[in-house]
Design a protein around this motif. Structure first.
Motif, PDB file in Angstrom:
ATOM      1  N   ARG A  63      -1.626   0.388  -4.476  1.00  0.00           N
ATOM      2  CA  ARG A  63      -1.949   1.359  -3.420  1.00  0.00           C
ATOM      3  C   ARG A  63      -3.113   0.883  -2.564  1.00  0.00           C
ATOM      4  NH1 ARG A  63      -5.241   4.875  -1.799  1.00  0.00           N
ATOM      5  NH2 ARG A  63      -6.675   4.359  -3.475  1.00  0.00           N
TER       6      ARG A  63
ATOM      7  N   LEU B 181      -2.009  -1.667   0.126  1.00  0.00           N
ATOM      8  CA  LEU B 181      -1.148  -1.216   1.224  1.00  0.00           C
ATOM      9  C   LEU B 181      -2.001  -0.735   2.400  1.00  0.00           C
ATOM     10  CD1 LEU B 181       1.547   0.756  -0.817  1.00  0.00           C
ATOM     11  CD2 LEU B 181       1.743  -1.556   0.167  1.00  0.00           C
TER      12      LEU B 181
ATOM     13  N   SER C  74       5.426   5.550   5.347  1.00  0.00           N
ATOM     14  CA  SER C  74       4.462   5.166   6.374  1.00  0.00           C
ATOM     15  C   SER C  74       4.778   5.926   7.660  1.00  0.00           C
ATOM     16  CB  SER C  74       4.539   3.660   6.629  1.00  0.00           C
ATOM     17  OG  SER C  74       3.717   3.277   7.708  1.00  0.00           O
TER      18      SER C  74
ATOM     19  N   TRP D 133       2.741  -6.421   4.393  1.00  0.00           N
ATOM     20  CA  TRP D 133       2.762  -5.722   3.095  1.00  0.00           C
ATOM     21  C   TRP D 133       2.951  -6.734   1.944  1.00  0.00           C
ATOM     22  CZ3 TRP D 133       5.190  -0.238   2.544  1.00  0.00           C
ATOM     23  CH2 TRP D 133       4.675   0.605   3.506  1.00  0.00           C
TER      24      TRP D 133
ATOM     25  N   VAL E  21       0.187  -7.276  -1.177  1.00  0.00           N
ATOM     26  CA  VAL E  21       0.408  -6.993  -2.595  1.00  0.00           C
ATOM     27  C   VAL E  21       0.341  -8.255  -3.452  1.00  0.00           C
ATOM     28  CG1 VAL E  21       1.801  -4.946  -2.116  1.00  0.00           C
ATOM     29  CG2 VAL E  21       2.912  -7.177  -2.349  1.00  0.00           C
TER      30      VAL E  21
END
Length: 256
Positions: free
Chosen positions: A152, A155, A196, A205, A209
């Protein structure tokens, strides 16, 4: 009247001859007889005896007695040596037996002392068994809460995770691997849905990550616009390797 006795004739057992007076009123020449080699031989009177009249058996017996005495002396010396060695060996054996008895006594005393702590030893053994079971059973555990929080935070701002599916290896079975040779080896899979408000940049993204602990690879499965037109929904999968294990029950010496 003076008479001269022939010593040679007397020693030979012959009757001595009396000398006769010669010219000038003397009997005989007055010269002692000589031997065949011309040397004068006199009669030795009172000298030590030089003839051994003992039989040969006596000398042989004496020689045998001396040999026997020497043999007996040798036997006595050997017997004394054997007796000394036997005594020394007996002392060594007795000392070893005494040390053995002392060690056995100490062992028995230690066994009795250990018996007093039998319950403690059983508890320690059971505790060690439980700890080993925890290490084996917890060796494949992941801290999913911390992993999700890490995802989280990677992001973009304003993105919300709306759904999560997790799958990981167990202590008794190996995790199934992908048939795709381009995908790396993994021990866990995290699939999540994120919402989103704006159209997401999928490459950004995926790059974000990659900082998750244990990251192997990731891919976006789908990007769809919400039915109510309020934003976009992204379905993404992240594969993790052994670095994602929390190691909570690992032994102290093996913790990284």
């Amino acid at each position: 009247m003076t008479e001269i006795i022939d010593a040679t004739a007397t020693a030979a057992g012959e009757t001595p001859r009396r000398g006769q007076r010669g010219q000038g009123g003397r009997r005989g020449s007055g010269r002692p007889p000589t031997s065949e080699r011309g040397t004068t031989r006199g009669l030795a009177i009172g000298g030590p005896p030089r003839v051994d009249l003992l039989p040969g058996e006596v000398h042989s017996n004496r020689q045998q007695r001396r040999v026997v005495r020497r043999l007996w002396v040798g036997v006595v010396v050997v017997a004394l040596g054997v007796a000394i060695l036997a005594g020394w060996a007996t002392m060594v054996r007795m000392s070893a037996e005494q040390e053995l008895l002392s060690a056995q006594g100490e062992t028995s005393a230690l066994a009795q002392q250990q018996g007093q702590f039998r319950d403690v030893r059983i508890a320690e053994s059971q505790t060690a068994l439980l700890e080993a079971a925890q290490r084996v059973g917890g060796s494949t555990e992941l801290d999913w809460s911390a992993t999700l929080e890490s995802v989280r935070s990677k992001l973009p701002q304003g993105v919300q995770i709306t759904g999560v599916t997790i799958d990981s290896a167990s202590a008794t079975s190996e995790y199934a691997q992908s048939d795709d040779p381009l995908q790396g080896r993994r021990v866990a899979t995290l699939t999540f849905d994120a919402k989103s408000a704006v159209l997401p940049s999928i490459p950004d993204w995926l790059t974000a990550v990659s900082g998750v602990t244990g990251y192997v690879d990731a891919n976006a499965n789908s990007v769809a616009r919400s039915d109510d037109g309020s934003g976009y929904t992204v379905n993404m999968t992240i594969h993790l390797d052994e670095r994602a294990f929390d190691g909570k029950y690992a032994a102290e010496g093996t913790k990284g």
